[in-house]
Motif scaffolding. Sequence first.
Motif, PDB file in Angstrom:
ATOM      1  N   LEU A 156       0.815  -1.217   0.000  1.00  0.00           N
ATOM      2  CA  LEU A 156       0.000   0.000   0.000  1.00  0.00           C
ATOM      3  C   LEU A 156       0.850   1.268   0.000  1.00  0.00           C
ATOM      4  N   GLN A 157       2.156   1.103  -0.262  1.00  0.00           N
ATOM      5  CA  GLN A 157       3.100   2.214  -0.342  1.00  0.00           C
ATOM      6  C   GLN A 157       3.182   2.986   0.970  1.00  0.00           C
ATOM      7  N   ARG A 158       3.224   2.233   2.061  1.00  0.00           N
ATOM      8  CA  ARG A 158       3.391   2.823   3.389  1.00  0.00           C
ATOM      9  C   ARG A 158       4.605   2.177   4.059  1.00  0.00           C
ATOM     10  N   PRO A 159       5.804   2.379   3.460  1.00  0.00           N
ATOM     11  CA  PRO A 159       6.995   1.644   3.897  1.00  0.00           C
ATOM     12  C   PRO A 159       7.466   1.976   5.310  1.00  0.00           C
ATOM     13  N   HIS A 160       7.266   3.222   5.769  1.00  0.00           N
ATOM     14  CA  HIS A 160       7.700   3.552   7.134  1.00  0.00           C
ATOM     15  C   HIS A 160       6.920   2.745   8.166  1.00  0.00           C
ATOM     16  N   GLU A 161       5.606   2.631   7.966  1.00  0.00           N
ATOM     17  CA  GLU A 161       4.792   1.806   8.857  1.00  0.00           C
ATOM     18  C   GLU A 161       5.202   0.338   8.740  1.00  0.00           C
ATOM     19  N   ALA A 162       5.475  -0.086   7.507  1.00  0.00           N
ATOM     20  CA  ALA A 162       5.877  -1.481   7.274  1.00  0.00           C
ATOM     21  C   ALA A 162       7.140  -1.811   8.064  1.00  0.00           C
ATOM     22  N   LYS A 191      15.232   3.904   0.634  1.00  0.00           N
ATOM     23  CA  LYS A 191      16.522   4.479   0.218  1.00  0.00           C
ATOM     24  C   LYS A 191      17.558   4.490   1.341  1.00  0.00           C
ATOM     25  N   LYS A 192      17.398   3.564   2.282  1.00  0.00           N
ATOM     26  CA  LYS A 192      18.408   3.384   3.320  1.00  0.00           C
ATOM     27  C   LYS A 192      19.365   2.292   2.841  1.00  0.00           C
ATOM     28  N   TYR A 193      20.213   2.674   1.884  1.00  0.00           N
ATOM     29  CA  TYR A 193      20.959   1.680   1.120  1.00  0.00           C
ATOM     30  C   TYR A 193      22.055   0.990   1.919  1.00  0.00           C
ATOM     31  N   LYS A 194      22.747   1.712   2.783  1.00  0.00           N
ATOM     32  CA  LYS A 194      23.805   1.075   3.571  1.00  0.00           C
ATOM     33  C   LYS A 194      23.240  -0.044   4.437  1.00  0.00           C
ATOM     34  N   GLU A 195      22.178   0.258   5.174  1.00  0.00           N
ATOM     35  CA  GLU A 195      21.526  -0.757   6.004  1.00  0.00           C
ATOM     36  C   GLU A 195      20.852  -1.827   5.149  1.00  0.00           C
ATOM     37  N   GLY A 196      20.235  -1.379   4.059  1.00  0.00           N
ATOM     38  CA  GLY A 196      19.465  -2.301   3.219  1.00  0.00           C
ATOM     39  C   GLY A 196      20.317  -3.361   2.556  1.00  0.00           C
ATOM     40  N   TRP A 197      21.442  -2.948   1.952  1.00  0.00           N
ATOM     41  CA  TRP A 197      22.307  -3.943   1.289  1.00  0.00           C
ATOM     42  C   TRP A 197      22.944  -4.877   2.314  1.00  0.00           C
ATOM     43  N   GLU A 321      27.941   0.624  -1.893  1.00  0.00           N
ATOM     44  CA  GLU A 321      27.144   1.433  -2.808  1.00  0.00           C
ATOM     45  C   GLU A 321      26.151   2.306  -2.044  1.00  0.00           C
ATOM     46  N   THR A 322      26.097   3.596  -2.396  1.00  0.00           N
ATOM     47  CA  THR A 322      25.176   4.537  -1.745  1.00  0.00           C
ATOM     48  C   THR A 322      24.070   5.021  -2.674  1.00  0.00           C
ATOM     49  N   HIS A 323      24.242   4.841  -3.981  1.00  0.00           N
ATOM     50  CA  HIS A 323      23.266   5.255  -4.993  1.00  0.00           C
ATOM     51  C   HIS A 323      22.989   6.754  -4.969  1.00  0.00           C
ATOM     52  N   LYS A 324      24.007   7.531  -4.604  1.00  0.00           N
ATOM     53  CA  LYS A 324      23.868   8.981  -4.707  1.00  0.00           C
ATOM     54  C   LYS A 324      23.998   9.434  -6.158  1.00  0.00           C
ATOM     55  N   GLU A 325      24.594   8.591  -6.979  1.00  0.00           N
ATOM     56  CA  GLU A 325      24.706   8.842  -8.409  1.00  0.00           C
ATOM     57  C   GLU A 325      24.585   7.507  -9.130  1.00  0.00           C
ATOM     58  N   TRP A 466      11.603  -1.982  -4.480  1.00  0.00           N
ATOM     59  CA  TRP A 466      12.833  -1.678  -3.752  1.00  0.00           C
ATOM     60  C   TRP A 466      14.011  -1.331  -4.660  1.00  0.00           C
ATOM     61  N   SER A 467      13.836  -1.436  -5.959  1.00  0.00           N
ATOM     62  CA  SER A 467      14.928  -1.151  -6.886  1.00  0.00           C
ATOM     63  C   SER A 467      15.451   0.269  -6.685  1.00  0.00           C
ATOM     64  N   PRO A 468      16.754   0.451  -6.471  1.00  0.00           N
ATOM     65  CA  PRO A 468      17.294   1.801  -6.241  1.00  0.00           C
ATOM     66  C   PRO A 468      17.030   2.736  -7.421  1.00  0.00           C
ATOM     67  N   LYS A 469      16.602   3.952  -7.104  1.00  0.00           N
ATOM     68  CA  LYS A 469      16.238   4.911  -8.138  1.00  0.00           C
ATOM     69  C   LYS A 469      16.804   6.290  -7.809  1.00  0.00           C
ATOM     70  N   ILE A 470      17.043   7.056  -8.872  1.00  0.00           N
ATOM     71  CA  ILE A 470      17.424   8.457  -8.741  1.00  0.00           C
ATOM     72  C   ILE A 470      16.472   9.252  -9.629  1.00  0.00           C
ATOM     73  N   ASN A 471      15.607  10.042  -9.024  1.00  0.00           N
ATOM     74  CA  ASN A 471      14.603  10.808  -9.770  1.00  0.00           C
ATOM     75  C   ASN A 471      13.782   9.898 -10.690  1.00  0.00           C
ATOM     76  N   ASN A 472      13.405   8.759 -10.177  1.00  0.00           N
ATOM     77  CA  ASN A 472      12.578   7.768 -10.878  1.00  0.00           C
ATOM     78  C   ASN A 472      13.306   7.045 -12.013  1.00  0.00           C
ATOM     79  N   PHE A 473      14.571   7.330 -12.214  1.00  0.00           N
ATOM     80  CA  PHE A 473      15.380   6.549 -13.145  1.00  0.00           C
ATOM     81  C   PHE A 473      16.171   5.515 -12.347  1.00  0.00           C
ATOM     82  N   ASP A 474      16.393   4.357 -12.962  1.00  0.00           N
ATOM     83  CA  ASP A 474      17.081   3.285 -12.269  1.00  0.00           C
ATOM     84  C   ASP A 474      18.505   3.712 -11.925  1.00  0.00           C
TER      85      ASP A 474
END
Length: 516
Positions: A156-162, A191-197, A321-325, A466-474
């Motif tokens: 339901l796109q409520r990831p913080h509650e999830a 987008k918490k990539y350090k913890e997520g990976w 990887e941080t996905h800042k770029e 969960w796919s990492p994105k930058i401005n909706n681009f992969d």
Amino acid sequence: MMEQIEIQEITDSVQALLQQKKLDAAMAVLKRTYEEIPNHPLITLQLGYVLFLKNNLEEAEYYLEITLQKSPLLPGLIETLIPVYQNLGQSQKATQLLKKALIREPEKINLLLEYADLLYSKQSFELALICYKKALTINPTETRAQANIAESLAELQRPHEALSFIEMALSRNPNSKQLALNRALTLLSLKKYKEGWHAYEARLSDEIDEAPKRLINIPRWTSQSLTNKTILVCSEQGVGDELLFSAYLPKLAPLAKRIIVETDPRLVPLFSRSFENLEIHPYSRRVSGTRVIYDYHWLKQCRAYPDLFVEAASLPYFLKETHKEPVAITPHLKDDINATKVWKNRLKKISNGKPLIGLFWRSSLYTNDRKHFYPTIDLWQPILSLKNVKFLSLQFDDDSHDISLVKQLFGVNILKVDGINLRNDFDEIASLCKGLTGVIAPSTTTAHLSGSVGTKTIVIDRTTNWSPKINNFDAVLPSIQHIWPPQVDDWNWVFTKARSVAQRWIQDENHNQIIP
């Protein structure tokens, strides 16, 4: 009394065999007993369960329904029969059975959870949430309810509650790798990539049914120095995942003396061209149940035996990887330029020089629990009504019915090409995609392949992922633009947005054709 004792001994022995995963031996005992004592509910229940484990669904249904007639209140029966009905596509039967059972026992938590799971599988997430939360009022420590509340909230796109519910579940079951994996995907979506990976390493636990087993006896790489070392990068998951995570190989390359890459045999030509300084080898593997077992006898053929190994999907974690770029600015895979030239000429002819967009709308994994990821072709009207463009089917299955339907509904001819295996010839598909104006598809191998060679690609989805994105681009394959709706399953919103993007593709290509 003697029969009851005998039946109990038999069912105990069957349970012991099942714990040892000796399904055939358990089946033999049960069939023999069934011939001697027909229709005993404990025997028919276990027969149905073992047949379900062996994926003999129709036969499982037969024995379980005998049990239902003889002993409808037998513990475990409903919980065993429901997944059989679901896998047979008989959701109405499953729903009716659970509703009747809950009328009799409204506070029985297992039935409540089964009903909630059924609602979840039907994409009725709000209703599923109500049932899961009711289960928590009965048992506040029910980990399954907490975890599935999190899954519903994520949908339901409520990831913080999830995330809060997953962490609540983990606090009561800290050793659960499945919960840890769910937490990883939620962290990545936030987008918490350090913890997520880091948390994504849980996917490799033996507790995870799909976790691979590797018959290899060398240490695993965990970020230690690779100076003068040879490292093996191991295949895992599906082809789309291999395409995605192979984007990290250029980042790994400067760190090691030599890199050996294990991959799907169908990717070997494409990878060999793209990573000229790496050794590319096809995997040797077999499937046992849900687990893939990789064999490494072929390593003896390599120029040097590896000192270390790492799974491909662990590269983002160990490379920090941080996905800042974007992982790379240019495409990391190289198409065959000669084959691409041939395809461009051929596609120009069949499209009469108009822009040509490739469409892929249905995966081969079009099962009951996955079909909601793939919008039916009649929903593609906003795309198919675009002007001054032609469309090409990239489907590898029989799409004749859908193509006829599109002609009937919209008056549009979706083109086909022959002489190419759209299921398996990934090297040729890469060149085909490179010759297209763009590709529109759900998240599939075809979409990842198109994006990997730099073709403009839209990945449509029913909800965020969960796919990492930058401005909706992969963030990994930046040629891919992800489009998902504000409200789950609003495909009209998705296709309207995709139409505006595709319209710009068409305008850009027509403009480029005018410029001398």
